[in-house]
Scaffold this motif. Sequence first.
Motif, PDB file in Angstrom:
ATOM      1  N   HIS A 168      51.296  57.988  54.129  1.00  0.00           N
ATOM      2  CA  HIS A 168      50.186  57.224  53.572  1.00  0.00           C
ATOM      3  C   HIS A 168      50.475  56.883  52.119  1.00  0.00           C
ATOM      4  N   THR A 169      50.417  55.588  51.783  1.00  0.00           N
ATOM      5  CA  THR A 169      50.821  55.113  50.461  1.00  0.00           C
ATOM      6  C   THR A 169      49.741  54.239  49.850  1.00  0.00           C
ATOM      7  N   VAL A 170      49.445  54.500  48.577  1.00  0.00           N
ATOM      8  CA  VAL A 170      48.509  53.680  47.807  1.00  0.00           C
ATOM      9  C   VAL A 170      49.314  52.968  46.725  1.00  0.00           C
ATOM     10  N   VAL A 171      49.210  51.630  46.684  1.00  0.00           N
ATOM     11  CA  VAL A 171      50.020  50.818  45.791  1.00  0.00           C
ATOM     12  C   VAL A 171      49.175  50.306  44.630  1.00  0.00           C
ATOM     13  N   PHE A 172      49.679  50.523  43.412  1.00  0.00           N
ATOM     14  CA  PHE A 172      49.042  50.002  42.199  1.00  0.00           C
ATOM     15  C   PHE A 172      49.929  48.908  41.616  1.00  0.00           C
ATOM     16  N   THR A 173      49.588  47.657  41.888  1.00  0.00           N
ATOM     17  CA  THR A 173      50.276  46.502  41.318  1.00  0.00           C
ATOM     18  C   THR A 173      49.227  45.471  40.906  1.00  0.00           C
ATOM     19  N   ARG A 174      49.612  44.574  39.988  1.00  0.00           N
ATOM     20  CA  ARG A 174      48.664  43.543  39.571  1.00  0.00           C
ATOM     21  C   ARG A 174      48.367  42.564  40.696  1.00  0.00           C
ATOM     22  N   ASP A 175      49.411  42.192  41.449  1.00  0.00           N
ATOM     23  CA  ASP A 175      49.229  41.250  42.553  1.00  0.00           C
ATOM     24  C   ASP A 175      49.288  41.995  43.874  1.00  0.00           C
TER      25      ASP A 175
END
Length: 518
Positions: free
Chosen positions: A447-454
């Motif tokens: 399980h992965t949570v991604v923090f990116t602007r887009d």
Amino acid sequence: MITAFLAMRQRVLAVLGAISMYRLVLFALAVLGVIALGLSLAGLVGPSAGEILASFAVLAVVISLVDAAAQRVLRRPWRIESSLVTALILLFVLQPSTVPPGLAGIALAGMLASLSKYVIAWHGRHILNPAAFGAAVVTLLGWGTFSSWWVGTPWLALFVAVFGLVVLWRTEKVQIVLAFLLVAVVVSVLRQVVQAQLFGFGIDVALGDAVVFALTQSPYLFLGAFMLSEPLTTPPRRWQQFSVAVLVGMLAGWPIAVGSLFTLGQERALLIGNLLAFAFAVRSSVRLVLTGRRFVTPTAQELTFRTKSRLRFTAGQYLELEVPHRNPDPRGTRREFSILSAPADLPTLRIAYKDGDQKHPSSYKRALKAAEPGAELAVTGTWGDFVLPRGGAPVLMVAAGIGVTPFVSQLRQLQATGAQRDVVLVYVASEAAELAFRDELEATGVHTVVFTRDEPVDLPAHWTWAQGIRLDAAGLQGVVPDLAERHAFISGPPRLIADLAPALQRARGVTTDAFAGY
């Protein structure tokens, strides 16, 4: 309190990380040398100003000449910072002199120290601390000078402690050296109390004097901060480093007499500790052949190697890679990289590094970028305790950019071995295109949570985008509500770790792997 300390520690590392290790140690020792010279002019330390200046001049010239000649023979670049660091350490260990026999002995110690870097070595790594070796030989043979450790004086103790702490903070060896100091002081106090009783002095008086002496009038501070912490003689794992620190502390605190010839104290204690460290690390040095390279994001490259001999490491550890090149900058020819591949992937070995546009890239980065397939490079060791805890406890992995590499290794190893683990990965990148090794991470099912602007496209069901918000302490708690049940592993720049400190105090445990570029 713990949160504030962790945040402060990582912000200090962010500043110190921009300074090369050699340059930082050289600066600290040079300032100590200037202070010692001033104290000498005031009559507050033993050696005269003339003795200090003459001894340093001899050491600097001899060590620089031997180093330069050896590097020329080996066709490697000469680093004057290394020569000057060795010279300054020996300056504080040996008895300074202005008379020819004394200067001859000092020159011999410098020559032996320099030669030991190349003769008493294993795959590019020192077996013995060079300064300790040079000082020990001339002391035992009685050739012109001896190890007086005149740096162990109350007038220098505070300065040694302050500048030593800066160096240790940079190398993250504060706890190791504190363990050494604790053992050395306790054993030294015990020794002095026993000796005081034997000679009929009062126990209370002897105990108080012994504590003061051990803290301010012994070489323990200098020995720990500038010699025990030397990276090229340090074993790979934390428990091994503590083992060496305890051994050296015991021998330094209560030197064991070997007949009537000498004792196993001070620099000889360190040499014995070096041998134990070598026994721990002897199997970790190998040579690699570069087989390929590719861009994994617009600003990051992956290098693939074939190992020429057996390499042992645990998923999550890092290696030190030497890339010889002409005219290296002060940061030298060695750098540390987290290992990207899993132990199960051997003999294939992979690393990755940031290769974005830089106005002033280091000479090392330019040389690494220019390396072609077929190039043979040296791994001088594998280290680190950034490894998953035993017992199957739930884990949180927080990665920033290329800091995801140790997690790729760990997750690939779990996948290869079929081990089951409750893992949540929080992946931070400047934009979606900078999410490296996405295919490999998706294949692990974590399980992965991604923090990116887009917003990344085509996210699998087990990946979640954090809606473009910035990762901070509140954001981390929001996406990982069961943080208190997890052991947190953080791989990224020190400033990120500092920002997350308020949330990390809630975790079951915290292990960090900070980096500041190269």
